[in-house]
Design a protein around this motif. Structure first.
Motif, short mmCIF file in Angstrom:
data_model
loop_
_atom_site.label_atom_id
_atom_site.label_comp_id
_atom_site.label_asym_id
_atom_site.label_seq_id
_atom_site.Cartn_x
_atom_site.Cartn_y
_atom_site.Cartn_z
N ASN A 294 0.85 -1.19 0.00
CA ASN A 294 0.00 0.00 0.00
C ASN A 294 0.89 1.24 0.00
O ASN A 294 2.11 1.15 0.05
CB ASN A 294 -0.95 -0.01 1.21
CG ASN A 294 -0.20 -0.15 2.52
OD1 ASN A 294 0.75 0.57 2.77
ND2 ASN A 294 -0.63 -1.08 3.35
N TYR A 295 0.26 2.39 -0.03
CA TYR A 295 1.00 3.65 -0.09
C TYR A 295 1.93 3.84 1.11
O TYR A 295 3.08 4.25 0.96
CB TYR A 295 0.03 4.83 -0.20
CG TYR A 295 0.71 6.17 -0.16
CD1 TYR A 295 1.54 6.58 -1.20
CD2 TYR A 295 0.54 7.03 0.92
CE1 TYR A 295 2.18 7.81 -1.17
CE2 TYR A 295 1.17 8.26 0.97
CZ TYR A 295 1.99 8.64 -0.08
OH TYR A 295 2.62 9.85 -0.04
N ALA A 296 1.45 3.51 2.29
CA ALA A 296 2.26 3.69 3.50
C ALA A 296 3.54 2.86 3.42
O ALA A 296 4.60 3.30 3.89
CB ALA A 296 1.46 3.31 4.73
N ASP A 297 3.47 1.69 2.81
CA ASP A 297 4.65 0.82 2.69
C ASP A 297 5.77 1.44 1.86
O ASP A 297 6.93 1.06 2.01
CB ASP A 297 4.27 -0.53 2.08
CG ASP A 297 3.54 -1.44 3.05
OD1 ASP A 297 3.52 -1.15 4.26
OD2 ASP A 297 3.00 -2.46 2.59
N THR A 298 5.43 2.39 1.02
CA THR A 298 6.47 3.01 0.19
C THR A 298 7.49 3.77 1.04
O THR A 298 8.61 3.99 0.59
CB THR A 298 5.87 3.96 -0.87
OG1 THR A 298 5.19 5.04 -0.23
CG2 THR A 298 4.92 3.21 -1.80
N PHE A 299 7.11 4.13 2.25
CA PHE A 299 8.02 4.86 3.13
C PHE A 299 9.04 3.94 3.81
O PHE A 299 9.97 4.41 4.46
CB PHE A 299 7.24 5.68 4.15
CG PHE A 299 6.49 6.80 3.50
CD1 PHE A 299 7.14 7.94 3.08
CD2 PHE A 299 5.12 6.69 3.27
CE1 PHE A 299 6.45 8.97 2.45
CE2 PHE A 299 4.43 7.72 2.65
CZ PHE A 299 5.09 8.86 2.24
N LYS A 300 8.87 2.64 3.65
CA LYS A 300 9.85 1.70 4.19
C LYS A 300 11.23 1.96 3.58
O LYS A 300 12.24 1.84 4.26
CB LYS A 300 9.44 0.26 3.93
CG LYS A 300 8.26 -0.20 4.75
CD LYS A 300 7.92 -1.65 4.40
CE LYS A 300 6.76 -2.18 5.20
NZ LYS A 300 6.43 -3.58 4.80
N GLU A 301 11.25 2.34 2.32
CA GLU A 301 12.53 2.64 1.66
C GLU A 301 13.23 3.82 2.34
O GLU A 301 14.45 3.80 2.48
CB GLU A 301 12.29 2.96 0.18
CG GLU A 301 11.77 1.79 -0.62
CD GLU A 301 11.37 2.18 -2.03
OE1 GLU A 301 11.90 3.18 -2.56
OE2 GLU A 301 10.52 1.48 -2.60
N ASP A 302 12.47 4.82 2.75
CA ASP A 302 13.05 5.97 3.45
C ASP A 302 13.64 5.54 4.80
O ASP A 302 14.69 6.04 5.20
CB ASP A 302 11.99 7.06 3.67
CG ASP A 302 11.54 7.68 2.37
OD1 ASP A 302 12.39 8.26 1.67
OD2 ASP A 302 10.34 7.59 2.06
N ILE A 303 12.95 4.63 5.47
CA ILE A 303 13.45 4.14 6.76
C ILE A 303 14.74 3.36 6.55
O ILE A 303 15.70 3.54 7.31
CB ILE A 303 12.37 3.28 7.46
CG1 ILE A 303 11.11 4.10 7.72
CG2 ILE A 303 12.92 2.68 8.74
CD1 ILE A 303 9.90 3.28 8.13
N VAL A 304 14.79 2.53 5.53
CA VAL A 304 16.01 1.77 5.22
C VAL A 304 17.17 2.71 4.94
O VAL A 304 18.28 2.54 5.46
CB VAL A 304 15.79 0.81 4.03
CG1 VAL A 304 17.10 0.24 3.53
CG2 VAL A 304 14.83 -0.30 4.41
N MET A 305 16.93 3.73 4.13
CA MET A 305 18.00 4.68 3.81
C MET A 305 18.44 5.44 5.05
O MET A 305 19.62 5.74 5.21
CB MET A 305 17.56 5.63 2.69
CG MET A 305 17.46 4.94 1.35
SD MET A 305 17.20 6.06 -0.04
CE MET A 305 15.70 6.90 0.40
N PHE A 306 17.50 5.77 5.92
CA PHE A 306 17.86 6.50 7.14
C PHE A 306 18.70 5.63 8.07
O PHE A 306 19.74 6.06 8.57
CB PHE A 306 16.60 6.99 7.87
CG PHE A 306 16.92 7.68 9.15
CD1 PHE A 306 17.42 8.97 9.14
CD2 PHE A 306 16.75 7.05 10.36
CE1 PHE A 306 17.75 9.62 10.33
CE2 PHE A 306 17.08 7.68 11.55
CZ PHE A 306 17.57 8.97 11.54
N ILE A 307 18.27 4.40 8.31
CA ILE A 307 19.00 3.51 9.22
C ILE A 307 20.33 3.11 8.62
O ILE A 307 21.35 3.11 9.30
CB ILE A 307 18.15 2.27 9.58
CG1 ILE A 307 16.94 2.70 10.41
CG2 ILE A 307 18.99 1.24 10.32
CD1 ILE A 307 15.95 1.60 10.70
N ASP A 308 20.34 2.76 7.36
CA ASP A 308 21.54 2.46 6.58
C ASP A 308 22.33 1.25 7.05
O ASP A 308 22.58 0.34 6.29
CB ASP A 308 22.44 3.69 6.50
CG ASP A 308 23.62 3.49 5.56
OD1 ASP A 308 23.40 2.92 4.47
OD2 ASP A 308 24.74 3.88 5.92
#
Length: 89
Positions: free
Chosen positions: A21-35
């Motif tokens: 869903n749309y909310a799941d698209t922000f998982k990529e931002d979390i991955v990039m932030f945590i790194d």
């Protein structure tokens, strides 16, 4: 009892799952932030307070939902939003 490394691995795997869903698209931002998905990353110390795989998934889902509902792209940076959620819950 889950080890920190098991929790980190589950978090990384859950964030890497296909978007449903749309909310799941922000998982990529979390991955990039945590790194860095290792036990050396101090950002991941919040996982010490979480005691199940389901609660890790709920944590991610809640963060993604908050981004959808409260994130103001004109007034703040996504990384600041994610950092605040990690620190303050």
């Amino acid at each position: 009892m889950l080890s920190l490394n098991e929790k980190i691995q589950h978090l990384e795997n859950y964030l890497s799952q296909a978007n449903e869903n749309y909310a799941d698209t922000f998982k990529e931002d979390i991955v990039m932030f945590i790194d860095d998905f290792t036990d050396q990353n101090k950002l991941l110390s919040f996982l010490n307070k979480i005691d199940s795989l389901e609660k890790i998934e709920n944590w991610v889902d809640k963060l993604c939902s908050r981004i959808v509902l409260k994130f103001d792209s004109e007034g703040e940076e996504i990384n600041d939003f994610i950092y605040d959620y990690i620190q303050l819950g």
